[in-house]
Structures are given as C-alpha cells and as structure tokens.
Design an enzyme around this catalytic site. Structure first.
Site, PDB file in Angstrom:
ATOM      1  N   SER A 654       0.809  -1.222   0.000  1.00  0.00           N
ATOM      2  CA  SER A 654       0.000   0.000   0.000  1.00  0.00           C
ATOM      3  C   SER A 654       0.839   1.267   0.000  1.00  0.00           C
ATOM      4  O   SER A 654       0.299   2.366  -0.203  1.00  0.00           O
ATOM      5  CB  SER A 654      -0.937   0.013   1.212  1.00  0.00           C
ATOM      6  OG  SER A 654      -0.194   0.033   2.420  1.00  0.00           O
ATOM      7  N   LYS A 697      -6.222   5.100   8.149  1.00  0.00           N
ATOM      8  CA  LYS A 697      -5.067   5.850   7.637  1.00  0.00           C
ATOM      9  C   LYS A 697      -5.380   7.336   7.527  1.00  0.00           C
ATOM     10  O   LYS A 697      -4.565   8.187   7.922  1.00  0.00           O
ATOM     11  CB  LYS A 697      -4.664   5.291   6.276  1.00  0.00           C
ATOM     12  CG  LYS A 697      -4.058   3.885   6.343  1.00  0.00           C
ATOM     13  CD  LYS A 697      -3.731   3.341   4.967  1.00  0.00           C
ATOM     14  CE  LYS A 697      -3.087   1.964   5.050  1.00  0.00           C
ATOM     15  NZ  LYS A 697      -2.760   1.394   3.733  1.00  0.00           N
TER      16      LYS A 697
END
Length: 830
Positions: A654, A697
């Site tokens: 990611s 996040k």
C-alpha cells in the site's frame, strides 16, 4: 492528466435515511431468523439432513459471526425431531475380564439395568448369607464334615492299632503332620537317653517298624486326601445349590424383564454362573473385596457386578447435541481410569469413562477446529472413529507404547454421529491440502459471510437484529439517532459504504457498553451521545500505545512534517494492529538517488524488516521507472528507499504509490508537499490500486495535522477504488466541510504527481521524449546528462597508468624483443 478535485462531503460517509427508521427499537419487531447467511444456512440444513457416512460439516468464518449460535439453533430443532438413539453400557466379561462386553439397549434402558443390578446386588448381600445360615444348610454341612471326620478317625485308629503291634505310638506333631514314636511294654514313650541305651538289635527293630508304619500312614493319608476332595466337592455342590436357591427368584425377574434382549440374557446367565462360583464375595465381603471395589464410593457393591453406563438417553429427548470445549484425545474418545488403594494400582471395566463421541452417539457433536488441532493425537483419534464407524477405548500409553502395563480391551461400540467443526478459512484449506482423509470425512462446507449488502431491506433487518439483542439482554432501547449511528458503525466495520458487518459479537458488545453509558447518566433510552461515549471509552481503554505514538510525533521524537516541501520525502500511511487497538499512523518515506545501474535498494528488505508483498511493490515501481525512462538504455542511477524510524516489520504494497512519488522527487530534485499524505499501491502501468484500512489511515494523518494545527492545505490521497470504503468519523468530515482538510482520489500515479509535486507528469512523443515543463522531462534531462557524463568518463584515457609485463619465456615469444612502448600501446587499446 488533470489533478483530481477534492471529494465531495457526501462521498466521505454514507449516512442512514432518518425517515426509514422508527422512533426507537422498542417499536421494532425482534428478529426471529438469521440474516445474511443464506449460503451457510443451506449448507447446514443439507449436512443435518444427509445421514450418510462422511457428510460432516466444517463451518468457516471469522469469530463473532454466530457460527455456534446458528448451528446450535438448527441442530437443536433438528435433533428434537430425531429418534432417540440407543444406550450403551459396559459389563464384566466373567470369562475374560480384560475384554468387557458392550451392551446396546433402547434409550433409557441402560440406567434401568444399572438400577436393577444394584438392587439385585443389595438383595443378594442379605439373601445369600441368610440362605447359608438356614438350619437345613447347617445340618447338611455338619453331616458332611462329620462323615469325613468319622472316616478319618477310623482310618487313623486302624493305623494306630497296627503301630501298637510294633510297639509304636501314632502322634500328631503339627496340623496335618503325623509321626511314630517307640514305646515300652507299659505303653510309655521312650526318652532320648532311654532309647539310646537300648541294644542295637532293639533299635533296629524299632526303625524297621517305623519305616513300615510310615508306608501304611502314607497310604492312609492319600486315601484321606481323596476323601477330603470328595467332601469339598459335596460341600461346593451344597453351596451352589443353596446359592441357586437364594438367587434364582431375583434373577428370574430380570430374565422376564429383559427377555427381548438376547445379549442381556446372555450376560445374566454368565452372572448366575459367576455368582455361584464366587459366592464367598457375599459371605466374606470385606476380606474378598478387590482394590477397585474398596476404592469405589459405593464399595458395598462389588465392582465385577456393576453396570458402567456410557450413554443414556431419555425416551422423549430426541437425538443428543454435545459441545466439547476441551477436545483432548481422552475427552473425545474416552479413557480408562486407575485407582490406587494401599499401594495397589488397579483398573477394570467399571473405570471406563465415556468421551464426547460416546455422549453424542446417534446425534451431533460441535467442536472448535483450532482447539482440536492443538491437542496431541485428538485429530487422529477423531478421524479413526469416523473412518471405522466405531468407538474403541485405547489409552494413549498403549498406542505410544509408553507403558507395558496390562490394560483392558473393551468391545468397540458402533458410532453414528454428525460432526460440526468451527474454524476459519486457513484451517479448512490447510486440512484439505495436507490431510487426504479430510475431504472424505468432511464433505460439507458452510461458509459464513462477514458482511451483507446495505440495502433498505437489510437495514431494516439489521435494526430488527439490534432490537432482538436489546430484548434478549434486557437493555435500554435505542432511539432513532442511536440506531442510525449503530448501523453506520456496522458499515464502518464492514469497511464499505454499501455493506453491513455481520459480526454479532462486536455488535452485542457495543450495545451493552452503550447501555452502560446511558444508564450511568440515568437516561431512559440509549441516544447517539451514549453510543459515542461507548466508542470513546473503548478507544481510551485500548489506546495507550496510540497515545504514546502521537505524543512522540507531537514532541518531535518521531519526525513527521505536515507543512512545507522536501525533496525525496513523502508522508506514507500505515495501520497498526496491537491487540484490540487498530489505528492509522503517518510514516516518513525517504528516497535518495545516485549514479548507478538502475537498481532500487529496499532497505527494509535488506535488513529483513520488509515482507514479501512490500518487496513486490518495490519491484513493480522499479519496473514502471524502467519502462518510463529506460526504453533505449538502462537507467544510469541507483536509488534507495526506507521507512524512517521504523523498528518493526513492514509488509504490504500500500506504500508503493508514495514510494514512487518519493523516487520521482529525488530523481527530479522537485520537492514534495509535506501537507499531503498518500496511500495506494500501483501496477507496472502506473495505475493506482485499492488498499485496506483507508479510514484508519486518513484519521491517523488527520489526528497528526490537528495536533500540529490545521492549515487548510493538508489532506490525503487515496485510490479512487477506495471511495466506497470511506466511513470517516465526524471530526474529519467537519474539518473537510470547513475547508481545513481535503481528501483526493486518484486513479493513476500522474494525478498524484500533479497534487504532490505541482508538475504535470507528462507523456512521451513518438520519439520517446517528454514535453517541456513536465516532471518527466526534468527527469529525462537529468538521466541524459548522467548517461553523457558516464560515456565521456569511460572514453577518457586513464592517467598515470603503468603496465607491467613479466617475460618468462623468451623462446615462447619466438625470440622477439618486446618493446615497452608496444606493451603500453596494447594496454591502452584494452
């Protein structure tokens, strides 16, 4: 490619429609069925409907999805309508005690047989001694003994009379021992001195007489032994007749009661024979009791005559349903106990203990696959029972040859049971891959979904599920706002705006904690504020590490910039999962370039902190860079990437979008905006791919920016495919509404370049050259310069170079004189 616009507020969270829900859960009908698990429900119904061998069930799904609850409900309903299975019990094999018999009886009859045998034994404890105390028995026994005594006296008198003729006297020295002594004419025995004073001829006469009479005595004693044997047989026959007379009445009742059960009649016949042969057990009970009987709580009943009931089923209870939470080998297939009494270790059939398979025989058994596989030999024991269709009591010591002790070999019991294993997908596929027996024994897979579509109908069913949980646990009802928030939390847990989590355990915990918060403030119903307090309390209880992390960022211990610009430095986003705590945290990614051969050094991988997926992401971005800038020639530089201040493992791809942006900045020497964090993976074509944990996040970087002070320039870049995963908390949405924070969604790396570096990435023309004033043109120009300088450096002659040649064999050089200049010339050409 144009830079994307900030996402609209409506895309950051999908809220419930207020008018679709009632005022509170008290007005909602509780749910009476399972939701979102139609596939698993069909599999369970199929498994319990097919009675054939091998159609056992493996339920796959995460913890908290209600696997156990669903199975318990379906199996309970199905089991109640099934016929009652047979009972099983162990009884003594009087001919071969090491091999006890297994009796199969109709449901409920095993306990009745046990009670009947206990009653019989108690009656015989009084009846048999009473029979032996009867006057008729005593007279007959005394008559037998008197006859033997008279015959014995007659024979001994005859021997004594013959001995008297030889001046010898028969005397009894000790019990069962006789001898002869010489006597004088008056019948008195000689003393030792007197006998020694006799002449040799007289002593020889006495010795010959003694020898002769001893022969006579041996013949008489041999005849007496035969007579004694006959007497014992007569006494034994008398005892047996008395015993039969005492027990026949009671045994006849049992024969009539169990006449239709041949194996029970066979056992009663063997019991009668053993009672007759071992009647002394009841006559001298304390002296003849074995160690097992003495150690037994009911030591008045001899262990050899007990009935060991292994399974007992009530006549109207249906098939059994058993949960075994500790599936050890012994708890599954049964075991054999030992008793110790006064230093003696003993065992018998009455100490055989049933396992879960015995208790569930004829019904259903639910096991946890993880716990089962953790127990030594438990899985093998279960497979053996299912393959053979019978239950054997084999101790582990015997199987592993750890003990040479003599043990029992009970008859096996027929097994007919359906097993339901609860586990996760990893356990299922590992068993399927590595155990060839697994697919034959567990043919039915029930997959439990972790979420369901968030439609209007399913939101209504979800509200009914909440209502049923509130009703079952007697909690305060939820008002409309609280119910809306709970449904939105369900979507957040599912990590998708259009899905709802089916984790019933988490939902029930949230409702209980919200009830506690509302009750603490003396509210009559749970409102949205109580739900928020429950969430805040949960975060606070498990948020110690999170607080320490963000405190280190605030104090500068962890270096994170949220303002300004830096070359080769990007704010990446990671998710940390520590126990029950899960939160996002920004992480600084740095990249440096230098002259080289096109390699990208993954520092995390080099020090064994990077996982395989992270290394794959680095290789993909390397392939992208080589495709963009190395079509005709290799890249004349090398690069290195690192997660700064990362002291734990890094895995996943990611961060590959952020790492690529970091390298592009280092290659072009164009600074990156530190106010924008980025997450996303890429493929070799530069297309951005979705990632997980997007909400955590974003919220992690927002918390960092909020702590440092929001400027209005800060934001996060996410993959465009993750828009539907956004279910952000209200703090982030409010900041976005106020223009203090921004979220962008990109589908290609070029869009991220525009947002973070302020340059258009650029597209190549037919000659592979990028347009002016683009980032890729800047990088291309720098690479061209590096290639030119490298080629120029390789062509330039080396200074102060000296070559030395040793002339070893002048004949080998055809005796030609070697000139030093020629040698230097050859070295220069090389």
């Amino acid at each position: 490619m144009q830079a994307p616009k900030p996402l609209a507020l409506s895309r950051l969270k999908k809220r419930c429609v207020k008018k679709r829900l009632p005022a509170n859960t008290a007005r909602i009908k509780p749910l009476d069925r399972f939701i979102g698990q139609q596939r698993a429900e069909q599999a369970v119904r199929f498994a319990i409907a097919v009675p054939d061998k091998g159609y056992n069930l493996f339920a796959v799904g995460d913890n908290g999805l209600g696997k156990r609850t669903m199975l318990k409900r379906f199996l309970t309903q199905h089991a109640s309508s099934q016929p009652v299975p047979d009972d099983w019990c162990y009884v003594n094999n009087f001919e071969s005690p090491r091999q006890p018999w297994a009796l199969r009886l109709p449901g409920g009859m095993a306990v009745q047989l046990k009670k009947d045998m206990e009653a019989l034994t108690k009656e015989l404890r009084h009846a048999i001694p009473a029979a032996f105390e009867q006057e008729s028995f005593v007279e007959k026994a005394e008559s037998i003994r008197e006859d033997f005594s008279e015959q014995q006296d007659t024979m001994l008198k005859e021997v004594a009379a013959k001995a008297a003729e030889h001046r010898l006297k028969l005397i009894l020295q000790n019990p069962g021992g006789y001898s002869f002594i010489p006597i004088d004419t008056e019948g008195e025995a000689y003393g030792v001195k007197e006998f020694n004073s006799l002449s040799d001829e007289e002593r020889d006469v006495f010795r010959d007489g003694i020898e002769l009479m001893e022969k006579e005595l041996r013949l008489a004693l041999r005849e007496l032994a035969h007579m004694e044997k006959d007497i014992r047989e007569k006494q034994q026959q008398l005892n047996e007749n008395i015993t039969l007379t005492a027990i026949q009445h009671w045994l006849a009742e049992l024969h009539d009661k169990y006449a239709e059960h041949g194996r029970v009649i066979e056992y009663l016949n063997a019991l009668q024979k053993d009672l007759v042969e071992n009647v002394e057990i009841f006559l001298e009970e304390d002296e003849n009791a074995d160690a097992v009987t003495r150690a037994s709580p009911d030591h008045k009943i001899p262990a050899r005559y007990q009935i060991n009931v292994m399974t007992s089923n009530k006549a109207d209870a249906g098939a059994p349903l058993v949960f075994e939470d500790m599936p050890t080998h012994n708890n599954l297939v049964g075991h054999l106990e030992n008793v110790t009494y006064m230093g003696t270790v003993a065992t018998d059939f009455s100490l055989i203990r049933p396992g879960a398979l015995h208790k569930a025989n004829g019904g259903f058994l639910i096991l946890d696959a993880g716990k089962l596989l953790q127990q030594p030999y438990a899985w093998d024991g279960l497979k053996l029972a299912l393959r053979t269709g019978c239950l054997r009591i084999d101790t582990l010591e015997k199987q592993l040859t750890l003990s040479g002790n003599v043990s029992l070999e009970p008859e096996p019991m027929a097994l007919n049971v359906t097993i339901a294993l609860l586990g996760d997908a990893e356990q299922y596929y590992l068993l399927q891959q590595y155990d060839p027996d697994f697919s034959e024994l567990f043919k039915v897979l029930a997959e439990f979904e972790s979420d369901m579509p968030r439609t209007e109908e399913n939101e209504g069913l979800y509200a009914r599920l909440v209502s049923s949980m509130v009703s079952d646990d007697n909690l305060l009802p939820l008002n409309r706002d609280a119910l809306m928030k709970v449904i939105e939390i369900g979507a957040r847990q599912a990590e998708h705006q259009n899905r709802l989590s089916l984790n019933a355990a988490d939902l029930k915990h949230l409702l209980r904690e919200s009830h506690y918060c509302a009750e603490a403030e003396q509210k009559k119903q749970v409102d949205a504020q109580a739900v928020d307090q429950a969430l805040a309390g949960r975060e606070h209880r498990s948020g110690h590490i999170r607080e320490r992390m963000f405190n280190n960022i605030h104090t500068g211990t962890i270096l994170i910039d949220v303002t300004g610009e830096k070359v080769g430095q990007v704010n990446g986003l990671t998710v940390l999962r520590i126990g029950e705590s899960e939160f996002g945290q920004p992480s600084r990614i740095t990249g440096r370039v230098r002259y080289g051969n096109g390699e990208v050094l993954d520092i995390e991988r080099s020090v064994q902190l990077g996982g395989a997926l992270h290394s794959k992401g680095i290789m993909i971005l390397s392939a992208f860079l080589n495709a963009q800038f190395g079509q005709d020639d290799s890249l004349p530089l090398a690069a290195s990437l690192a997660f700064e201040q990362s002291y734990h493992g890094v895995d996943g791809d990611s961060a590959s979008l952020g790492e690529l942006v970091c390298l592009l900045s280092a290659m072009s020497e164009v600074p990156v905006k530190q106010s924008i964090a980025v997450t996303g993976s890429i493929n070799q074509f530069g297309e951005v791919q979705p990632i997980g944990g997007v909400n955590e996040k974003i919220e992690g970087f927002f918390a960092t920016c909020e702590n440092r002070g929001l400027t209005g320039d800060q934001g996060v870049i996410i993959p465009i495919q993750n828009i539907d995963n956004l279910m952000l908390n209200d703090n982030v949405i409010e900041a976005c509404a106020a223009g203090q924070f921004t979220i962008y969604a990109v589908e290609h790396v070029d869009q991220a370049v525009k947002l973070m570096l302020g340059f258009t990435a650029g597209s190549p023309n037919k000659k592979g050259r990028f347009a002016k004033n683009t980032l890729y043109r800047i990088i291309q120009a720098r690479l061209d310069s590096l290639r030119h300088n490298g080629q120029k450096k390789r062509k330039k002659p080396a200074k102060n170079s000296a070559a030395k040649v040793s002339i070893v064999n002048k004949k080998a050089m055809n005796k030609k004189e070697i000139n030093k200049k020629e040698i230097n010339k050859k070295v220069t050409k090389k």
